[in-house]
Design an enzyme around this catalytic site. Structure first.
Site, PDB file in Angstrom:
ATOM      1  N   ASN A  81       1.944 -14.771  13.584  1.00 37.32           N
ATOM      2  CA  ASN A  81       1.071 -13.647  13.141  1.00 37.32           C
ATOM      3  C   ASN A  81       1.685 -12.597  12.300  1.00 37.32           C
ATOM      4  OD1 ASN A  81      -1.530 -11.946  13.444  1.00 37.32           O
ATOM      5  ND2 ASN A  81      -0.081 -10.763  14.431  1.00 37.32           N
ATOM      6  N   TYR A 145       2.545 -10.284  -1.330  1.00 41.13           N
ATOM      7  CA  TYR A 145       1.780 -10.670  -0.269  1.00 41.13           C
ATOM      8  C   TYR A 145       1.314 -11.901  -0.376  1.00 41.13           C
ATOM      9  CZ  TYR A 145      -1.380 -10.367   3.607  1.00 41.13           C
ATOM     10  OH  TYR A 145      -2.128 -10.616   4.853  1.00 41.13           O
TER      11      TYR A 145
END
Length: 244
Positions: A81, A145
């Protein structure tokens, strides 16, 4: 071996806040003990949580933390995560930003998989969920990203093929706009760009961390053994017509 409490053990990175915290709380509620690898301590630790402080960008420190996490524990569930964003368009993105984003979002995830796979193979059972993002499909000013999250999709599919015969499933969950402190840091409330995001959500609201956690928990369930190599978007419908 287990956590010493009779509970099966999950490893979740970045589980001290935000979506990671919601995932940890849901897994604890589902009866698991959770090892939390996060540079920050949680505001209020669960009795069914082991927090190991580590900077996941530090390769040596991460290796030590993973050795500690797996010592005496058979971890059968993993949620990658932890992640960083570092927003920038192509004219402004720096090599250092790209290297840091890829190191945390992708390389650290691979290291975590390598650490837990031996126990999963021994158990002939394992569940791995990588937290992606709808930005993997393309999003302005997210060069590093989006590239890292798209890389996670390739990693997810390849791992699914490599590990399927061992009883290990590997999937990804791609959140859309979720109401967390991280979202507000990179999408300031009241900013025109932020409002444009909100205006494009078909369900007309932000998502909640618990909604992401619910989908993650479903993929970690022992009954989810026939779903592998998939990307599930939790985005309020934003990726409809976009996701392959």
């Amino acid at each position: 071996m287990n956590s010493g409490t009779g509970r099966e053990v999950a490893l979740v990175t970045g589980a001290s806040s935000g979506i990671g915290r919601a995932i940890l709380e849901r897994l604890v509620m589902d009866g698991l003990h959770v090892v939390n690898l996060d540079i920050a301590a949680p505001a209020a630790a669960s009795p069914h949580e082991t927090h190991i402080a580590v900077d996941l960008l530090d390769e040596a420190a991460l290796g030590q933390a993973l050795a500690q996490a797996t010592q005496g524990r058979a971890i059968t569930r993993l949620v990658n995560n932890a992640g960083i964003v570092r927003p920038a368009a192509i004219d402004a993105v720096r090599r250092a930003d790209l290297q840091a984003v890829m190191a945390l979002n992708v390389a650290a995830s691979i290291a975590c998989v390598q650490a837990v796979v031996p126990a999963m193979r021994a158990a002939r059972f394992g569940r791995i969920v990588n937290i992606s993002s709808r930005a993997a499909l393309g999003k302005g000013e997210r060069i590093a990203y989006s590239a890292s999250k798209a890389a996670l999709h390739g990693l997810t599919r390849t791992l699914a093929l490599e590990l399927a015969a061992d009883g290990i499933t590997v999937n990804a969950v791609g959140p859309g706009p979720i109401a967390t402190a991280l979202f507000e840091r990179v999408n300031p409330p009241g900013a025109p760009a932020t409002q444009r995001i909100l205006d494009t959500i078909p369900v007309r609201r932000m998502g909640q961390p618990q909604e992401v956690a619910h989908q993650v928990a479903s993929l970690l369930d022992a009954r989810a053994g026939f779903t592998t190599g998939q990307v599930l978007y939790v985005c309020g419908g934003m990726t409809v017509g976009l996701a392959p």
